[in-house]
Scaffold this motif. Structure first.
Motif, PDB file in Angstrom:
ATOM      1  N   ALA A   1     -49.580  27.093  13.383  1.00 50.59           N
ATOM      2  CA  ALA A   1     -48.538  27.838  14.081  1.00 50.59           C
ATOM      3  C   ALA A   1     -47.250  27.026  14.098  1.00 50.59           C
ATOM      4  CB  ALA A   1     -48.982  28.168  15.508  1.00 50.59           C
TER       5      ALA A   1
ATOM      6  N   TYR B   1     -43.708  28.082  12.414  1.00 53.25           N
ATOM      7  CA  TYR B   1     -42.523  28.112  13.263  1.00 53.25           C
ATOM      8  C   TYR B   1     -41.413  27.291  12.624  1.00 53.25           C
ATOM      9  CZ  TYR B   1     -39.845  27.552  17.601  1.00 53.25           C
ATOM     10  OH  TYR B   1     -38.876  27.547  18.563  1.00 53.25           O
TER      11      TYR B   1
ATOM     12  N   ALA C   1     -39.914  28.961   9.609  1.00 47.42           N
ATOM     13  CA  ALA C   1     -38.969  30.005   9.979  1.00 47.42           C
ATOM     14  C   ALA C   1     -37.625  29.404  10.379  1.00 47.42           C
ATOM     15  CB  ALA C   1     -39.524  30.852  11.128  1.00 47.42           C
TER      16      ALA C   1
ATOM     17  N   ASN D   1     -29.356  38.350  11.536  1.00 43.66           N
ATOM     18  CA  ASN D   1     -30.239  38.580  12.681  1.00 43.66           C
ATOM     19  C   ASN D   1     -31.245  39.700  12.428  1.00 43.66           C
ATOM     20  OD1 ASN D   1     -29.078  36.544  14.175  1.00 43.66           O
ATOM     21  ND2 ASN D   1     -27.677  37.891  15.283  1.00 43.66           N
TER      22      ASN D   1
ATOM     23  N   VAL E   1     -33.958  38.596   9.945  1.00 41.52           N
ATOM     24  CA  VAL E   1     -34.940  37.679  10.530  1.00 41.52           C
ATOM     25  C   VAL E   1     -35.909  38.443  11.433  1.00 41.52           C
ATOM     26  CG1 VAL E   1     -35.238  35.750  12.120  1.00 41.52           C
ATOM     27  CG2 VAL E   1     -33.550  35.599  10.318  1.00 41.52           C
ATOM     28  N   GLN E   2     -35.405  39.380  12.216  1.00 40.86           N
ATOM     29  CA  GLN E   2     -36.285  40.170  13.083  1.00 40.86           C
ATOM     30  C   GLN E   2     -37.334  40.912  12.257  1.00 40.86           C
ATOM     31  OE1 GLN E   2     -33.658  42.699  15.344  1.00 40.86           O
ATOM     32  NE2 GLN E   2     -33.534  41.249  17.043  1.00 40.86           N
TER      33      GLN E   2
ATOM     34  N   ALA F   1     -39.835  38.521  10.550  1.00 37.63           N
ATOM     35  CA  ALA F   1     -40.760  37.853  11.472  1.00 37.63           C
ATOM     36  C   ALA F   1     -41.936  38.767  11.811  1.00 37.63           C
ATOM     37  CB  ALA F   1     -40.033  37.421  12.742  1.00 37.63           C
ATOM     38  N   ILE F   2     -41.618  40.041  12.071  1.00 40.49           N
ATOM     39  CA  ILE F   2     -42.675  40.996  12.405  1.00 40.49           C
ATOM     40  C   ILE F   2     -43.636  41.183  11.214  1.00 40.49           C
ATOM     41  CG2 ILE F   2     -43.067  43.470  12.741  1.00 40.49           C
ATOM     42  CD1 ILE F   2     -42.394  42.372  15.327  1.00 40.49           C
TER      43      ILE F   2
ATOM     44  N   GLN G   1     -45.783  37.986  10.629  1.00 44.80           N
ATOM     45  CA  GLN G   1     -46.860  37.910  11.615  1.00 44.80           C
ATOM     46  C   GLN G   1     -47.965  38.902  11.311  1.00 44.80           C
ATOM     47  OE1 GLN G   1     -45.512  38.294  15.632  1.00 44.80           O
ATOM     48  NE2 GLN G   1     -45.526  36.086  15.914  1.00 44.80           N
TER      49      GLN G   1
ATOM     50  N   ALA H   1     -48.155  31.429  20.688  1.00 41.37           N
ATOM     51  CA  ALA H   1     -47.471  30.983  19.479  1.00 41.37           C
ATOM     52  C   ALA H   1     -46.721  32.154  18.860  1.00 41.37           C
ATOM     53  CB  ALA H   1     -48.473  30.397  18.481  1.00 41.37           C
ATOM     54  N   GLU H   2     -47.344  33.356  18.894  1.00 37.78           N
ATOM     55  CA  GLU H   2     -46.689  34.526  18.321  1.00 37.78           C
ATOM     56  C   GLU H   2     -45.436  34.889  19.119  1.00 37.78           C
ATOM     57  OE1 GLU H   2     -49.254  37.814  17.483  1.00 37.78           O
ATOM     58  OE2 GLU H   2     -50.331  36.680  15.952  1.00 37.78           O
ATOM     59  N   ARG H   3     -45.541  34.766  20.446  1.00 36.28           N
ATOM     60  CA  ARG H   3     -44.382  35.074  21.293  1.00 36.28           C
ATOM     61  C   ARG H   3     -43.231  34.117  20.998  1.00 36.28           C
ATOM     62  NH1 ARG H   3     -47.228  36.752  25.917  1.00 36.28           N
ATOM     63  NH2 ARG H   3     -47.583  34.611  26.510  1.00 36.28           N
ATOM     64  N   ASP H   4     -43.550  32.815  20.899  1.00 40.88           N
ATOM     65  CA  ASP H   4     -42.509  31.824  20.623  1.00 40.88           C
ATOM     66  C   ASP H   4     -41.860  32.089  19.277  1.00 40.88           C
ATOM     67  OD1 ASP H   4     -42.961  30.597  22.976  1.00 40.88           O
ATOM     68  OD2 ASP H   4     -43.797  28.741  22.152  1.00 40.88           O
ATOM     69  N   TYR H   5     -42.702  32.448  18.326  1.00 37.12           N
ATOM     70  CA  TYR H   5     -42.222  32.710  16.982  1.00 37.12           C
ATOM     71  C   TYR H   5     -41.270  33.903  16.993  1.00 37.12           C
ATOM     72  CZ  TYR H   5     -42.647  33.637  11.949  1.00 37.12           C
ATOM     73  OH  TYR H   5     -42.400  33.845  10.621  1.00 37.12           O
ATOM     74  N   GLN H   6     -41.671  34.952  17.718  1.00 39.75           N
ATOM     75  CA  GLN H   6     -40.838  36.144  17.809  1.00 39.75           C
ATOM     76  C   GLN H   6     -39.529  35.828  18.517  1.00 39.75           C
ATOM     77  OE1 GLN H   6     -42.835  39.558  19.381  1.00 39.75           O
ATOM     78  NE2 GLN H   6     -44.045  39.833  17.544  1.00 39.75           N
TER      79      GLN H   6
ATOM     80  N   ALA I   1     -37.953  33.085  18.562  1.00 41.66           N
ATOM     81  CA  ALA I   1     -37.077  32.356  17.651  1.00 41.66           C
ATOM     82  C   ALA I   1     -36.426  33.313  16.655  1.00 41.66           C
ATOM     83  CB  ALA I   1     -37.855  31.273  16.907  1.00 41.66           C
ATOM     84  N   ALA I   2     -37.079  34.448  16.409  1.00 43.47           N
ATOM     85  CA  ALA I   2     -36.535  35.420  15.472  1.00 43.47           C
ATOM     86  C   ALA I   2     -35.687  36.465  16.199  1.00 43.47           C
ATOM     87  CB  ALA I   2     -37.668  36.104  14.709  1.00 43.47           C
TER      88      ALA I   2
END
Lengths: 451, 451
Positions: free
Chosen positions: A258, A262, A265, A329, A332-333, A336-337, A340, B258-263, B265-266
């Motif tokens: 993880a 991170y 990214a 922005n 990246v959004q 990221a989705i 994941q 970890a997924e929340r933190d990653y999101q 950051a995005a």
């Protein structure tokens, strides 16, 4: 009851080390958990830390050493003799001992091994060193409880008592045949609830999950998580039971994964640690900055290609940073989705088309909101003409749609080509969106303003 | 031996469902692990999935339901009666049952509870529902093995056999006094190796880690990882043993974190899932895009403030995207490293000053490399004058230094003020760096070019 490290405690310990008051020092640290000893060691100078490691019982320091960050541990091991390192390794489970060995130079490895008295332990460590660190072979420990299928429950209990002495935690009992081939497993619960004259053959569970020594760590993590396993047996090429992997090692593995994703990214490769040196950090970061730089130079090229437009509608240039920021922005959004979703396996097959439609709809909603606000502010705030403001707004919507599509599609394409889609997040996606976004902006503005 | 889902298997199952060939269907799915059943269900239509859940034994489907993504599970539960849901919950451990209950409406919750025959199980579930989902109380299960300190080892084995029937996995045996106050724990290993006439009082480990029902999940995860625990007992306000948390629930928790933190950051808040609806997704994403938008408008303001410069040195504008991209990338790199260091506890106390010095040195190295390349390309490639190119280069170094400092300091300040530093990564840091970067660029260019 939870231990809380304090400046006073550290100062006290430093004072005791300075005055070499070993007796008082041992008394102070006696009841402290090895994970907390590791925390204390991190706060001390290298010499103080080494003093403590040499003073304390190797049963305690061996576990504390495992908890330390790699950099700190390496510096302490550097101060220890081969003999002292061997004393630490003897107290460790084979998987931890092999991890430590991997941090030593080949010559030192040989010296340390020759200093280990327990030949079986030394042999086990050498065996584990043969496997890549991230493979099941590199992750497994040799310690496990093994019973033969033709034993009785009573005989099994006696034998287990002896074996359990060497195993820190008993997770599962593995059942093998006379050739050490893995046949199944026995839960402690089953053993406890079985009648004592039963035979192992009658009560074991033949359907056992296992991995091969060559299975990659990532796959081991996936299987253990999917099937909620706390330990998994490892077999060799001949189907012989050679070790087991426990969930705590996998938790560390998952966390490291993880952290790597991170960092990726954020445009940092190689899984750098905060205390790595500047050279290593530069190597991990500069390439990503160069990607961004070339993107920026590309954008400069695009702008200079639209120099005619610039001279007629100079205000268009004001909104280049806005276009660029928004494109980055949004991209990246979306990425990221998708990244994941690919990582946790929820994104596959026919869902991908649905995902793209959703990202585009979402981009349309967000794009309309932002375009309306920007239109208002640019027209009334910056005094941009109506037609210019309209082109900025429309360009924004187009740029957002494009960024969402690029952000969704690139990771999927990379994944299909067996490239880790995580590289597509961060600077890579931002940069391509910057360049495409600015190009789209000028093309649309040119079309609308008609020059 | 690992299960591999295939299109043929799915088609076969769909065919059997369509022709209502229950016997064949049961035969096909008999040996498939519940985690794999969950994978199959995800590939089916809602009606097919519901058919399967109703057909299969609730012992199997209850576990499969827990493995499904929340959205899929909700849709299936919607199709089941309160009675059918109750049948599933009876087969689940109390913590899983409570998680499912949390997804139901309050009325449906009441109906389901009244349908559960096992009163103790129903009571346990209701108790767990009282705690917030992310607290130790919300994470724990009621199932555990509990022995009294005054029992003998033999008596304990008998009692444990009975209790173990209800516990999926025995991790630790908890020792309590006659008031159910937690006194310590007993490892199965200790029990196995103890002589049978010993007393529990003589062999148990009094020094046991525990958490309170109100302890936050994040803290539970930290303790369990730090001390490598596979299960931790949970006590209530009166120090009574009320439940236990196992590592597999914590693994899920760590992954979600970890997924929340990653999101974050995005630039995605709220921990959105890929299949959440557009409204929820917009709420999670639009605010971050608006931050970027206002930053972009700020940059527009800055550029229009330097209109005089623009008219004399129009080529300076070409490099705005480059300055902006570089500032953003550097800021994100620095902040990601700091946020990770804060999250895993490696960054604290006197290390912070050292960290800042290191980030700045690193920025200087990267800045010099990039500035040199850009100077060359802008002077020779874009025909920018020597003085203009020099100011672009110097401005780049200054912007990179500034971005590294902002990226390092902002997360630390947020953390000191008890705000999750993860919000500082992504759009927030990018936007502030964009604005400050562009301002710095124009100020330096103005100073050097002297207008």
């Amino acid at each position: 009851m939870h231990f809380q490290i304090s400046d006073q405690l550290i100062q006290k310990i430093q004072y005791l080390i300075e005055t070499k008051d070993d007796e008082e020092l041992l008394l102070h640290l006696e009841d402290i958990h090895h994970a907390d000893i590791a925390e204390i060691i991190t706060e001390l100078s290298l010499d103080e830390a080494t003093y403590l490691v040499k003073l304390l019982d190797s049963e305690k320091t061996s576990e504390a050493l495992m908890e330390l960050e790699e950099g700190v541990r390496e510096r302490i091991l550097d101060k220890l003799s081969a003999r002292e390192i061997a004393d630490e390794l003897v107290e460790m489970d084979t998987d931890d001992a092999a991890d430590i060995m991997n941090e030593l130079s080949p010559e030192l490895q040989k010296q340390v091994i020759s200093e280990i008295q327990d030949e079986q332990h030394a042999e086990d460590i050498v065996e584990l060193l043969r496997y890549p660190e991230d493979s099941a072979g590199g992750l497994m420990a040799k310690e496990l409880v093994r019973v033969k299928e033709n034993w009785s429950v009573t005989g099994c209990m006696t034998e287990m008592r002896a074996q359990a002495e060497n195993v820190t935690r008993v997770h599962s009992i593995y059942v093998v045949d006379h050739k050490n081939h893995l046949k199944g497993r026995l839960s402690l619960k089953d053993l406890l609830t079985a009648s004592s004259d039963a035979n192992i053959r009658d009560i074991y569970i033949p359907n056992v999950d296992y991995v091969n020594v060559h299975t990659e760590g990532e796959e081991v993590a996936r299987i253990m998580q999917k099937y909620d396993l706390e330990a998994i047996p490892v077999i060799d090429e001949m189907r012989r039971l050679v070790g087991r992997i426990t969930i705590d090692d996998i938790v560390d593995f998952i966390k490291e994964e993880a952290e790597r994703d991170y960092q990726m990214a954020a445009g940092i490769s190689e899984g750098v640690e905060a205390d790595d040196n500047i050279f290593k950090q530069t190597r991990a970061r500069l390439p990503w900055l160069l990607i961004g730089m070339f993107g920026g130079l590309g954008a400069a090229g695009i702008i200079s290609g639209f120099q005619d437009t610039m001279s007629v509608f100079p205000k268009l240039l004001l909104f280049v940073p806005l276009i660029q920021a928004t494109a980055g922005n949004v991209g990246v959004q979306s990425s990221a989705i998708v990244v994941q979703g690919l990582a946790n396996g929820s994104l596959k097959g026919n869902i991908i088309a649905k995902r793209l439609v959703k990202e585009v709809s979402l981009a349309l909603v967000n794009g309309l909101c932002i375009a309306l606000i920007v239109f208002g502010i640019s027209h009334f705030g910056f005094g941009t003409s109506f037609r210019e403001s309209i082109s900025v707004g429309i360009a924004l919507i187009a740029v957002i749609l494009l960024a969402a599509m690029i952000g969704t599609i690139i990771p999927i394409i990379l994944d299909k080509n067996k490239i880790d889609p995580a590289v597509a997040t961060g600077p890579f996606i931002t940069t391509s969106n910057d360049v495409f976004g600015i190009l789209t902006y000028f093309l649309i503005a040119k079309a609308i303003l008609g020059f």
